[in-house]
Design an enzyme around this catalytic site. Sequence first.
Site, mmCIF file in Angstrom:
data_model
loop_
_atom_site.group_PDB
_atom_site.id
_atom_site.type_symbol
_atom_site.label_atom_id
_atom_site.label_comp_id
_atom_site.label_asym_id
_atom_site.label_seq_id
_atom_site.Cartn_x
_atom_site.Cartn_y
_atom_site.Cartn_z
ATOM 1 N N GLU A 1 0.140 2.325 19.787
ATOM 2 C CA GLU A 1 0.317 2.370 21.243
ATOM 3 C C GLU A 1 1.679 2.929 21.624
ATOM 4 O O GLU A 1 1.872 3.373 22.758
ATOM 5 C CB GLU A 1 0.127 0.974 21.862
ATOM 6 C CG GLU A 1 1.027 -0.128 21.312
ATOM 7 C CD GLU A 1 0.456 -0.809 20.058
ATOM 8 O OE1 GLU A 1 -0.191 -0.131 19.243
ATOM 9 O OE2 GLU A 1 0.660 -2.023 19.903
ATOM 10 N N LYS B 1 -7.392 5.310 16.580
ATOM 11 C CA LYS B 1 -6.563 4.435 17.431
ATOM 12 C C LYS B 1 -5.134 4.543 16.899
ATOM 13 O O LYS B 1 -4.749 3.865 15.955
ATOM 14 C CB LYS B 1 -7.077 2.995 17.328
ATOM 15 C CG LYS B 1 -6.850 2.129 18.540
ATOM 16 C CD LYS B 1 -5.407 1.931 18.958
ATOM 17 C CE LYS B 1 -4.656 0.985 18.088
ATOM 18 N NZ LYS B 1 -3.197 0.952 18.428
ATOM 19 N N GLU C 1 9.643 -6.475 3.850
ATOM 20 C CA GLU C 1 9.881 -5.109 4.310
ATOM 21 C C GLU C 1 10.607 -5.169 5.657
ATOM 22 O O GLU C 1 10.003 -5.503 6.673
ATOM 23 C CB GLU C 1 8.538 -4.390 4.464
ATOM 24 C CG GLU C 1 8.678 -2.925 4.782
ATOM 25 C CD GLU C 1 7.360 -2.282 5.166
ATOM 26 O OE1 GLU C 1 6.598 -2.872 5.932
ATOM 27 O OE2 GLU C 1 7.110 -1.156 4.684
ATOM 28 N N GLY D 1 1.246 -2.447 8.907
ATOM 29 C CA GLY D 1 1.932 -3.560 8.263
ATOM 30 C C GLY D 1 0.988 -4.504 7.534
ATOM 31 O O GLY D 1 -0.217 -4.548 7.807
ATOM 32 N N THR E 1 -1.012 -7.171 9.721
ATOM 33 C CA THR E 1 -2.130 -6.539 10.452
ATOM 34 C C THR E 1 -3.233 -6.169 9.474
ATOM 35 O O THR E 1 -4.422 -6.339 9.774
ATOM 36 C CB THR E 1 -1.653 -5.275 11.203
ATOM 37 O OG1 THR E 1 -0.416 -5.541 11.835
ATOM 38 C CG2 THR E 1 -2.662 -4.838 12.234
ATOM 39 N N CYS F 1 7.421 3.885 4.757
ATOM 40 C CA CYS F 1 6.753 2.883 3.911
ATOM 41 C C CYS F 1 7.303 2.898 2.495
ATOM 42 O O CYS F 1 7.372 1.873 1.833
ATOM 43 C CB CYS F 1 5.255 3.148 3.889
ATOM 44 S SG CYS F 1 4.822 4.820 3.382
ATOM 45 N N GLU G 1 -3.529 1.016 3.835
ATOM 46 C CA GLU G 1 -2.259 1.602 3.391
ATOM 47 C C GLU G 1 -1.165 0.780 4.050
ATOM 48 O O GLU G 1 -0.895 0.945 5.243
ATOM 49 C CB GLU G 1 -2.156 3.065 3.835
ATOM 50 C CG GLU G 1 -3.104 4.005 3.148
ATOM 51 C CD GLU G 1 -2.766 4.232 1.680
ATOM 52 O OE1 GLU G 1 -1.597 4.029 1.284
ATOM 53 O OE2 GLU G 1 -3.681 4.600 0.933
HETATM 54 N N1 LIG Z 1 1.302 2.860 2.935
HETATM 55 C C1 LIG Z 1 1.523 3.866 3.751
HETATM 56 O O1 LIG Z 1 1.219 5.010 3.448
HETATM 57 C C2 LIG Z 1 2.184 3.634 5.082
HETATM 58 C C3 LIG Z 1 2.525 4.742 5.865
HETATM 59 C C4 LIG Z 1 3.146 4.524 7.093
HETATM 60 C C5 LIG Z 1 3.428 3.244 7.515
HETATM 61 N N2 LIG Z 1 3.077 2.193 6.726
HETATM 62 C C6 LIG Z 1 3.410 0.829 7.159
HETATM 63 O O2 LIG Z 1 3.211 0.671 8.566
HETATM 64 C C7 LIG Z 1 4.063 -0.354 9.061
HETATM 65 C C8 LIG Z 1 4.747 0.094 10.322
HETATM 66 O O3 LIG Z 1 3.825 0.456 11.275
HETATM 67 P P1 LIG Z 1 3.425 -0.465 12.540
HETATM 68 O O4 LIG Z 1 4.588 -1.312 12.918
HETATM 69 O O5 LIG Z 1 2.830 0.445 13.543
HETATM 70 O O6 LIG Z 1 2.312 -1.391 11.909
HETATM 71 P P2 LIG Z 1 1.355 -2.401 12.670
HETATM 72 O O7 LIG Z 1 0.586 -3.102 11.611
HETATM 73 O O8 LIG Z 1 2.096 -3.209 13.646
HETATM 74 O O9 LIG Z 1 0.392 -1.458 13.542
HETATM 75 C C9 LIG Z 1 -0.351 -0.423 12.951
HETATM 76 C C10 LIG Z 1 -1.540 -0.101 13.841
HETATM 77 O O10 LIG Z 1 -2.411 -1.218 13.868
HETATM 78 C C11 LIG Z 1 -2.747 -1.518 15.217
HETATM 79 N N3 LIG Z 1 -3.122 -2.929 15.293
HETATM 80 C C12 LIG Z 1 -2.318 -3.995 15.469
HETATM 81 N N4 LIG Z 1 -3.055 -5.138 15.468
HETATM 82 C C13 LIG Z 1 -4.336 -4.775 15.272
HETATM 83 C C14 LIG Z 1 -5.574 -5.489 15.163
HETATM 84 N N5 LIG Z 1 -5.632 -6.820 15.257
HETATM 85 N N6 LIG Z 1 -6.697 -4.782 14.952
HETATM 86 C C15 LIG Z 1 -6.674 -3.452 14.838
HETATM 87 N N7 LIG Z 1 -5.542 -2.712 14.944
HETATM 88 C C16 LIG Z 1 -4.385 -3.374 15.154
HETATM 89 C C17 LIG Z 1 -1.514 -1.105 15.982
HETATM 90 O O11 LIG Z 1 -1.788 -0.952 17.346
HETATM 91 C C18 LIG Z 1 -1.176 0.200 15.278
HETATM 92 O O12 LIG Z 1 -1.988 1.234 15.756
HETATM 93 C C19 LIG Z 1 5.049 -0.636 7.926
HETATM 94 O O13 LIG Z 1 4.688 -1.831 7.281
HETATM 95 C C20 LIG Z 1 4.865 0.557 6.998
HETATM 96 O O14 LIG Z 1 5.204 0.307 5.662
HETATM 97 C C21 LIG Z 1 2.456 2.351 5.531
HETATM 98 C C1 LIG Z 2 3.481 8.101 3.566
HETATM 99 N N1 LIG Z 2 4.756 8.600 4.141
HETATM 100 C C2 LIG Z 2 5.759 8.597 3.079
HETATM 101 C C3 LIG Z 2 4.573 9.938 4.640
HETATM 102 C C4 LIG Z 2 5.158 7.810 5.273
HETATM 103 C C5 LIG Z 2 5.357 6.399 5.043
HETATM 104 O O1 LIG Z 2 5.797 5.689 5.935
#
Ligand SMILES: NC(=O)c1ccc[n+]([C@@H]2O[C@H](COP(=O)([O-])OP(=O)(O)OC[C@H]3O[C@@H](n4cnc5c(N)ncnc54)[C@H](O)[C@@H]3O)[C@@H](O)[C@H]2O)c1
Ligand SMILES: C[N+](C)(C)CC=O
Length: 512
Positions: free
Chosen positions: A194, A191, A401, A245, A248, A300, A266
Amino acid sequence: MTYATPAHNVIRTSTTGTASTLFINGAWEPAASGAVRAIRNPADGELVATVSEAGREDAERAIAAARAAFDSGVWSSVPAPERGTFLLKVAAGLRERREKFARAESLDTGKRMVESRIDMDDIAACFEYFGRLAGQQAGRMVDAGNPAVVSKIVYEPVGVCGLITPWNYPLLQAAWKIAPALAAGCTFVLKPSELTPSTAILAMQLLQDLGLPDGVANLVTGPGAEAGAPLSEHPAVDLVSFTGGLETGKRIAAAAAGTVKKVALELGGKNPNVVFADADFDAAVDNALNGAFVHSGQVCSAGARLVVEESIAERFVDELVRRARDIRLGGPFDDAAESGPLISAAHRDKVNAYVQRGIQEGARLRTGGAAPHGEKYDGGFYYQPTVLDRVQRGMSVVTDEAFGPVVTVETFRTEDEAVATANDTIYGLAGAVWTQDAGKAQRVASRLRHGTIWINDYHPYLPQAEWGGFGQSGVGRELGPTGLAEYQEAKHIYQNTSPQVTGWFADHGKEN
Ligand SMILES: NC(=O)c1ccc[n+]([C@@H]2O[C@H](COP(=O)([O-])OP(=O)(O)OC[C@H]3O[C@@H](n4cnc5c(N)ncnc54)[C@H](O)[C@@H]3O)[C@@H](O)[C@H]2O)c1
Ligand SMILES: C[N+](C)(C)CC=O
């Protein structure tokens, strides 16, 4: 080059309002409700694609397909080295289609083509790494201390995996899950965000073209609360692996508890970039820019907290500000651009709110703090690279963040103070140390409570090196051998080749 128009569309989705982008049991389907979503380029608002907007019913059909495929053994019974060979073919397919995938990624995210091309190379490298690793997990013999016993540990696939991914590195974050899941012999439902589904659709097309059996890989495009939630709640899912995030992640962990499924998280970071006075000044400034502003800080591991030794702070921040002002913003196909837009208007509002609150609380705005003006930026979600100094610990712009092009500046006088400041966060994803004193670098690195520490560098990651967070940056690790282990169950098989009566319980019915 000009910005992309719908004519640049590179995937088989409609721009006329119909769509069949759910991939379930080897077939492309519309959402049961018929709902669709328009995907727009955040650089200019142009329509990129129209995709199916899945709901719970669709997700549950995809889970059922993944469950049936797993239980049939159609993939898990394929010898691990052959699964590895398949992954190597996926990598080759990605390399052949690099430009097409990169364009799709750039159109969805607004990131520059040069960055998307690098992402595609990293994704292929990830498939190659897990492709090679797949055949090497032979399990191990265990000495039971009894010559009549054959005791061994074997690694089996965990089962059906729910894979939920964010919008900032759409296919990269999916690949970090898909490659080890397939290497381990699992089936999955992906998934993607979106907002950025296009490369996930292309990836499913590639897996289908390469002959992956039906039901092994499934895709639902749609919003988290409807299409994603069943992946953490459903009893037929054995593992949910989530990147996204913090809030979530908490919801997913709570939902997964109901069926005690395995959970990998993650999450975000608030990553310190620690610069000592003896650092290579130019390299440290350059990498502070890179750490904070690449992909407009939507990373991230972004170095959003600059922690700099007081004696050089003024000169360092002056130089950082001077160069931040020069950063050229533009869309994916603007060759002069050095960074791109934010993902959406709502996200830009959130980033700006953090900046304005920080200023109200006493931070000094050194540069940025607003959207850029000009026709070039109309229709996109740009935000100026922003530097805030004189911040205090505890301000939300320092603790939370923001996930945008915003860097705060804190200062320190001693090594202990540098470590304490860098560790003063609920997160623990990544951080950097800049010094020419190798001993100090290692000392500080060992005291930082973060999953990745760069010394005299910022941002590199390797498929063979574990990635993940301490603290509230997550649970578990991706990449490296541990990244494969997340998708495996260790099973102990103990065989007694010479069974004996134990005599533990007397046989009361037996005649003497
Ligand atoms: N640690 C890592 O490696 C890493 C890598 C990339 C991004 N991130 C983090 O991702 C975040 C940004 O991404 P985002 O805004 O898409 O995050 P988000 O948490 O809003 O959404 C992530 C995913 O979760 C889905 N989602 C939302 N609510 C849900 C629920 N109740 N049940 C199941 N799925 C659900 C979303 O549709 C999306 O596909 C930042 O906090 C960033 O740090 C972390
Ligand atoms: C894990 N990385 C660094 C590729 C993307 C983080 O948002």
